[in-house]
Design a protein around this motif. Structure first.
Motif, PDB file in Angstrom:
ATOM      1  N   ARG A   1      45.160  46.096  51.980  1.00  0.00           N
ATOM      2  CA  ARG A   1      44.580  44.790  51.627  1.00  0.00           C
ATOM      3  C   ARG A   1      43.854  44.806  50.294  1.00  0.00           C
ATOM      4  O   ARG A   1      43.163  43.852  49.951  1.00  0.00           O
ATOM      5  CB  ARG A   1      43.644  44.333  52.731  1.00  0.00           C
ATOM      6  N   GLY A   2      43.967  45.918  49.547  1.00  0.00           N
ATOM      7  CA  GLY A   2      43.393  45.979  48.210  1.00  0.00           C
ATOM      8  C   GLY A   2      41.944  46.423  48.146  1.00  0.00           C
ATOM      9  O   GLY A   2      41.336  46.412  47.090  1.00  0.00           O
TER      10      GLY A   2
ATOM     11  N   HIS B   1      33.272  40.627  37.708  1.00  0.00           N
ATOM     12  CA  HIS B   1      33.533  40.884  39.122  1.00  0.00           C
ATOM     13  C   HIS B   1      33.544  42.389  39.383  1.00  0.00           C
ATOM     14  O   HIS B   1      34.229  43.141  38.695  1.00  0.00           O
ATOM     15  CB  HIS B   1      34.864  40.269  39.550  1.00  0.00           C
ATOM     16  N   SER B   2      32.779  42.808  40.384  1.00  0.00           N
ATOM     17  CA  SER B   2      32.595  44.223  40.672  1.00  0.00           C
ATOM     18  C   SER B   2      32.501  44.451  42.170  1.00  0.00           C
ATOM     19  O   SER B   2      32.285  43.526  42.940  1.00  0.00           O
ATOM     20  CB  SER B   2      31.293  44.719  40.029  1.00  0.00           C
ATOM     21  N   VAL B   3      32.640  45.708  42.544  1.00  0.00           N
ATOM     22  CA  VAL B   3      32.358  46.130  43.908  1.00  0.00           C
ATOM     23  C   VAL B   3      31.311  47.230  43.802  1.00  0.00           C
ATOM     24  O   VAL B   3      31.477  48.191  43.053  1.00  0.00           O
ATOM     25  CB  VAL B   3      33.608  46.671  44.633  1.00  0.00           C
ATOM     26  N   GLU B   4      30.214  47.063  44.536  1.00  0.00           N
ATOM     27  CA  GLU B   4      29.133  48.039  44.508  1.00  0.00           C
ATOM     28  C   GLU B   4      29.114  48.798  45.829  1.00  0.00           C
ATOM     29  O   GLU B   4      29.172  48.190  46.898  1.00  0.00           O
ATOM     30  CB  GLU B   4      27.798  47.325  44.306  1.00  0.00           C
TER      31      GLU B   4
ATOM     32  N   PHE C   1      34.123  48.114  38.257  1.00  0.00           N
ATOM     33  CA  PHE C   1      34.334  46.872  37.520  1.00  0.00           C
ATOM     34  C   PHE C   1      35.827  46.565  37.576  1.00  0.00           C
ATOM     35  O   PHE C   1      36.631  47.240  36.933  1.00  0.00           O
ATOM     36  CB  PHE C   1      33.844  47.003  36.080  1.00  0.00           C
ATOM     37  N   LYS C   2      36.190  45.571  38.363  1.00  0.00           N
ATOM     38  CA  LYS C   2      37.589  45.293  38.687  1.00  0.00           C
ATOM     39  C   LYS C   2      38.458  45.008  37.467  1.00  0.00           C
ATOM     40  O   LYS C   2      39.532  45.584  37.324  1.00  0.00           O
ATOM     41  CB  LYS C   2      37.680  44.109  39.648  1.00  0.00           C
ATOM     42  N   GLU C   3      38.022  44.111  36.611  1.00  0.00           N
ATOM     43  CA  GLU C   3      38.859  43.703  35.486  1.00  0.00           C
ATOM     44  C   GLU C   3      39.088  44.838  34.496  1.00  0.00           C
ATOM     45  O   GLU C   3      40.132  44.912  33.868  1.00  0.00           O
ATOM     46  CB  GLU C   3      38.239  42.498  34.780  1.00  0.00           C
TER      47      GLU C   3
END
Length: 103
Positions: A33-34, A70-73, A92-94
C-alpha cells in the motif's frame, strides 16, 4: 483553487523540522500500500566514516507537512554502540530524502 491557493488548507502544517537534521541513508521496506518502514540507517561520523545502525524500533509514524513539504515522521529508538537513543527519522516524500533528528 486557482494557482494552488487553498490546496493545503485541510492539511495541518507542522512548521519547520525541529532540532539538528543529520542526512542519512535508509534501507526501508515498502508495503503493497506504499507505506514505508525503516529497517537500517547509515550515517557518517565526525571522522567521515560510514556507520550502520540496524537496531531500530519504530514506536509510531505519522504523516506531516513541514512548511508545505509532505513527509512521514517516525518516532524511534535506535541502539548504537550499546546505548539506546530516542530519534525521529523523517522521510521527505517528494525528494526521496531521509534525515534523523534527536529528541
Amino acid at each position: 483553487m486557482a494557482f494552488g491557493i487553498g490546496m493545503l488548507e485541510n492539511e495541518k502544517c507542522a512548521g519547520a523540522v525541529r532540532g539538528k537534521q543529520i542526512e542519512i541513508a535508509c534501507d526501508c521496506w515498502f508495503t503493497a500500500r506504499g507505506r514505508t518502514k525503516p529497517l537500517m540507517i547509515k550515517i557518517k561520523n565526525d571522522k567521515g566514516e560510514v556507520q550502520t545502525i540496524d537496531e531500530i524500533k519504530v514506536h509510531y509514524s505519522e504523516e506531516k507537512n513541514y512548511s508545505g513539504i509532505h513527509s512521514v515522521e517516525y518516532d524511534c529508538s535506535i541502539t548504537f554502540e550499546g546505548k539506546i537513543y530516542a530519534v525521529k527519522l523523517i522521510f521527505f516524500k517528494e525528494e526521496c530524502r531521509w534525515v534523523m533528528t534527536s529528541s
